[in-house]
Write a protein that holds these residues in place. Structure first.
Motif, short mmCIF file in Angstrom:
data_model
loop_
_atom_site.label_atom_id
_atom_site.label_comp_id
_atom_site.label_asym_id
_atom_site.label_seq_id
_atom_site.Cartn_x
_atom_site.Cartn_y
_atom_site.Cartn_z
N ARG A 13 -27.37 55.81 64.57
CA ARG A 13 -27.10 54.59 65.32
C ARG A 13 -26.58 53.52 64.38
NH1 ARG A 13 -29.82 54.73 70.30
NH2 ARG A 13 -29.93 52.48 70.45
N THR A 14 -25.71 52.70 64.88
CA THR A 14 -25.21 51.59 64.08
C THR A 14 -25.95 50.33 64.47
OG1 THR A 14 -23.54 51.04 65.71
CG2 THR A 14 -22.93 52.67 64.08
N ALA A 15 -25.51 49.22 63.93
CA ALA A 15 -26.16 47.95 64.23
C ALA A 15 -26.02 47.60 65.70
CB ALA A 15 -25.53 46.85 63.38
N ILE A 16 -27.01 46.86 66.20
CA ILE A 16 -26.95 46.41 67.59
C ILE A 16 -26.06 45.17 67.65
CG2 ILE A 16 -28.30 45.46 69.49
CD1 ILE A 16 -30.62 47.14 68.57
N ILE A 17 -25.09 45.20 68.55
CA ILE A 17 -24.12 44.12 68.62
C ILE A 17 -23.65 43.94 70.06
CG2 ILE A 17 -22.15 45.61 68.13
CD1 ILE A 17 -21.01 43.29 66.47
N ASN A 18 -23.34 42.72 70.40
CA ASN A 18 -22.82 42.42 71.73
C ASN A 18 -21.39 42.93 71.85
OD1 ASN A 18 -21.23 40.51 73.62
ND2 ASN A 18 -23.37 40.22 74.21
N GLU A 581 -7.54 34.59 48.16
CA GLU A 581 -7.79 34.25 49.58
C GLU A 581 -7.56 35.45 50.48
OE1 GLU A 581 -5.12 31.02 50.16
OE2 GLU A 581 -6.48 29.51 49.27
N ARG A 582 -6.50 36.22 50.15
CA ARG A 582 -6.22 37.42 50.94
C ARG A 582 -7.36 38.42 50.80
NH1 ARG A 582 -1.58 41.35 49.02
NH2 ARG A 582 -0.24 39.51 49.24
N LYS A 583 -7.85 38.58 49.56
CA LYS A 583 -8.95 39.52 49.32
C LYS A 583 -10.20 39.10 50.09
CE LYS A 583 -11.93 41.44 45.75
NZ LYS A 583 -12.32 41.46 44.33
N GLU A 584 -10.52 37.81 50.03
CA GLU A 584 -11.71 37.31 50.75
C GLU A 584 -11.58 37.55 52.25
OE1 GLU A 584 -12.18 33.23 49.73
OE2 GLU A 584 -12.69 33.64 47.63
N LEU A 585 -10.36 37.33 52.76
CA LEU A 585 -10.10 37.52 54.19
C LEU A 585 -10.29 39.00 54.58
CD1 LEU A 585 -9.17 35.77 56.61
CD2 LEU A 585 -6.84 36.53 56.12
N LEU A 586 -9.74 39.88 53.76
CA LEU A 586 -9.87 41.32 54.04
C LEU A 586 -11.31 41.78 53.91
CD1 LEU A 586 -6.69 42.61 52.15
CD2 LEU A 586 -7.05 42.67 54.62
N GLU A 587 -12.01 41.31 52.89
CA GLU A 587 -13.42 41.68 52.69
C GLU A 587 -14.28 41.24 53.87
OE1 GLU A 587 -14.07 41.85 47.87
OE2 GLU A 587 -14.23 39.92 48.90
N LYS A 588 -13.99 40.05 54.37
CA LYS A 588 -14.73 39.54 55.53
C LYS A 588 -14.47 40.41 56.76
CE LYS A 588 -15.19 35.53 58.57
NZ LYS A 588 -14.63 34.19 58.94
N ALA A 589 -13.19 40.77 56.96
CA ALA A 589 -12.84 41.60 58.12
C ALA A 589 -13.49 42.98 58.02
CB ALA A 589 -11.32 41.75 58.21
N VAL A 590 -13.48 43.56 56.81
CA VAL A 590 -14.10 44.87 56.61
C VAL A 590 -15.60 44.80 56.86
CG1 VAL A 590 -14.71 46.59 54.85
CG2 VAL A 590 -12.36 45.76 55.03
N LYS A 591 -16.25 43.76 56.33
CA LYS A 591 -17.69 43.60 56.50
C LYS A 591 -18.08 43.49 57.97
CE LYS A 591 -21.57 40.67 55.06
NZ LYS A 591 -21.97 39.45 54.29
N GLU A 592 -17.30 42.70 58.71
CA GLU A 592 -17.62 42.50 60.13
C GLU A 592 -17.39 43.78 60.95
OE1 GLU A 592 -15.45 39.10 61.45
OE2 GLU A 592 -16.95 37.68 60.66
N LEU A 593 -16.36 44.54 60.61
CA LEU A 593 -16.11 45.78 61.34
C LEU A 593 -17.16 46.83 61.03
CD1 LEU A 593 -12.25 46.42 61.39
CD2 LEU A 593 -13.71 45.45 63.15
N LYS A 594 -17.69 46.82 59.81
CA LYS A 594 -18.72 47.79 59.45
C LYS A 594 -20.00 47.59 60.26
CE LYS A 594 -17.51 48.98 54.71
NZ LYS A 594 -17.95 48.91 53.29
N ALA A 595 -20.15 46.40 60.79
CA ALA A 595 -21.35 46.11 61.60
C ALA A 595 -21.25 46.67 63.00
CB ALA A 595 -21.57 44.59 61.67
N ILE A 596 -20.06 47.13 63.37
CA ILE A 596 -19.87 47.66 64.73
C ILE A 596 -20.22 49.13 64.77
CG2 ILE A 596 -18.18 48.08 66.56
CD1 ILE A 596 -16.70 45.61 65.62
#
Length: 596
Positions: A13-18, A581-596
């Motif tokens: 199971r992955t994280a619980i998310i709306n 800035e690009r790296k930070e943006l990509l890292e943030k996007a990757v982190k958020e998708l991993k929570a799904i």
């Protein structure tokens, strides 16, 4: 309501998310990825974005040739919409989507689109009407007012695995990045083949939900069905590592006949209603979640590559010029060794392909030596059974018999040889692609080590597969329509005594039979060799392009950093800031998708 999103593997199971939150995160990640996307990535991301907005997903029908996939699709739709026959279809994907009225559009490789009447679908998807996809069709899009499609399912009929006449396995494999859920068709005759096992191992990890269907249950007695189901289930468990499996037994043929004739009893007996109930339940409870997980996985794969490229470029930009030059020199040195390793692998691959061609030649020669006497013996038996008939009648009987026997034996040989050569080609291709994929991974890790950056690569459906398979490279088995010369027309038998006529007929047969066998065996040999070579060239080309692409983006990142050294300090700082800035943006996007 918060929902736990399940992975394809039971128990995980992955994280619980709306779900709404998950959708927003994916849409934001797509916007981020599109800014840096290659044309191929852009096409994939836009398709994911479209499916998210429309809440649609691809339910892809997969399986080996002759498993009844097209009949199954027609049964689901309740109409003989797609052409099906004993001969396989070409490598054309057919997409069936909901439409208020029935319509069909053909999409071509050059980007053009043509609307056609439904009855003309066969002109573009069948081997007979579109041999080797000479019409350059990309896919056929059918719009049809079916209730199941109205609920957001896009039904996709793919080319069959293991067909003798399919043009290119890459068509089916190439569609994998677009699969959200799948129906995998098996049959009772036999329940599971080697080709299906190999295909399943490749496909299963990339499909969020798979429904296993055992088709053609009307071919066996009811008391045998449970044994076949258990046998299939145990084999599936062994090869895909899944304990809890459910198999839906049905007869697509009976279901289609029942729906066309409005025979409710036949529909019920076909078993299709149980599967449709499962699909309905899936639509109500899981569809949205599958779309989310599948979309997140696809976008994450793109982002991970973009993050690696950005990290590499940033690290190189922050490295002093002298050190950067040393690192580039080290990379070039080791890269040269890796490229030599790739050339060595290609050399070995060529040698194995040559050996495979020798096997074909040997098998064809053996066939000729064994079958000519056997066929001639059968013809002599027919001769004796009909020697009392007139010379012209006897010669026609023998001529027809020779054609029939030759076609039967040659068709049988082509089928058996194809299975043998496919298996051997697959083994060779798998070794080659495994070596080359390993070299590509080594190159990526080398870049990460030399420039001291982390490397996290997501295994995606776009991995180069060994299945540039021979099955999609073979044409129709030889049909001896060129045997136009009738044995009985060579000599005017009517003027000669029967004993002389009979002797001449036998002599003519003993001469004609080897000629026809040799001529058609030559065609078979040439056909196999041509397709083996074409398959091998395409596989080598694909792997070399992948290696070249990987090397190129690493070198471009380093060269961009070296050019940066030539700029003013102020310009260099601005570019470095943008990379961070690009790296930070990509890292943030990757982190958020991993929570799904």
């Amino acid at each position: 309501m918060d929902i736990a999103l399940k992975s394809p593997e039971e128990g995980k199971r992955t994280a619980i998310i709306n779900p709404d939150t998950a959708k927003e995160r994916i849409e934001e990640a797509i916007k981020t990825a599109l800014k840096l996307a290659t044309p191929h990535e852009k096409e994939l991301l836009e398709e994911v974005e479209k499916k998210l907005k429309e809440n649609k997903f691809n339910l892809v029908v997969l399986g080996q040739f002759k498993r009844g996939k097209t009949t199954f699709v027609n049964a689901i739709l309740g109409k003989r919409l797609l052409p099906s026959a004993v001969l396989p279809l070409t490598s054309i994907v057919t997409v069936i989507e909901y439409g208020e009225t029935q319509s069909v559009k053909v999409h071509f490789l050059d980007g053009s689109v043509k609307e056609i009447p439904p009855e003309d679908i066969k002109l573009y998807v069948t081997e007979k009407e579109n041999p080797k996809n000479e019409k350059n069709v990309k896919f056929v899009h059918v719009y049809y007012p079916a209730e199941l499609l109205k609920k957001g399912i896009i039904l996709v009929d793919t080319p069959g695995v293991g067909s003798l006449y399919e043009n290119n396995t890459d068509v089916t494999y190439g569609f994998l990045p677009r699969v959200d859920a799948a129906v995998f068709l098996l049959t009772v005759d036999p329940p599971l083949s080697k080709e299906e096992i190999a295909f399943l191992k490749d496909v299963y990890p990339h499909v969020e939900r798979m429904f296993f269907v055992l088709n053609k249950v009307d071919y066996i007695a009811k008391d045998e069905l449970n044994d076949v189901i258990e046998f299939t289930k145990e084999n599936l468990k062994e090869f895909i590592g899944e304990d809890r499996l459910y198999i839906y037994p049905l007869s697509a043929k009976q279901a289609l006949e029942g729906r066309i004739n409005k025979d409710q009893k036949l529909i019920q007996e076909s078993g299709i209603l149980e599967l449709e109930n499962a699909l309905e339940n899936f639509l109500l409870k899981e569809k949205a979640l599958i779309v989310l997980r599948s979309s997140a996985h696809k976008v994450l794969a793109v982002l991970s590559t973009q993050l690696f490229k950005t990290d590499l470029e940033l690290k190189a930009a922050l490295t002093p010029l002298e050190e950067l030059e040393k690192k580039l020199e080290e990379f070039e040195r080791i890269k040269s060794e890796i490229e030599q390793e790739a050339r060595d692998s290609e050399f070995l691959f060529r040698g194995e392909i040559e050996t495979l061609i020798k096997i074909v030649n040997s098998d064809v020669e053996r066939f000729q030596k064994q079958k000519i006497p056997q066929i001639f013996s059968k013809l002599m038996k027919i001769f004796e059974e009909n020697r009392h008939k007139s010379a012209m009648e006897l010669s026609k009987i023998l001529d027809d018999a020779m054609k029939t026997l030759l076609v039967e034996e040659l068709d049988k040989f082509v089928e058996q040889e194809n299975a043998k050569i496919n298996e051997e080609y697959r083994r060779i291709a798998r070794r080659f692609s495994d070596r080359l994929n390993s070299i590509i991974d080594k190159l990526m890790h080398l870049a990460a080590d030399v420039f001291e950056i982390s490397l996290e690569r997501f295994k995606t459906e776009e991995e180069i597969t060994e299945e540039s398979a021979l099955w999609y490279k073979l044409e129709d088995p030889p049909k001896l329509l060129d045997i136009a010369e009738s044995v009985g027309k060579v000599v005017s038998y009517t003027l000669l005594p029967s004993a002389i006529v009979h002797k001449k007929i036998k002599n003519e047969l003993s001469k004609k039979l080897p000629e026809k066998v040799d001529m058609n065996c030559g065609r078979i040999r040439s056909d196999f060799v041509d397709r083996i070579n074409k398959s091998a060239v395409e596989l080598r080309w694909g792997m070399k392009e992948k290696l070249k692409e990987t090397t190129q983006f690493i070198e471009e990142a380093v060269k961009a950093a070296m050019k940066l050294k030539e700029k003013s300090e102020e310009e260099a700082e601005a570019i470095t800031k943008r990379l961070k800035e690009r790296k930070e943006l990509l890292e943030k996007a990757v982190k958020e998708l991993k929570a799904i």
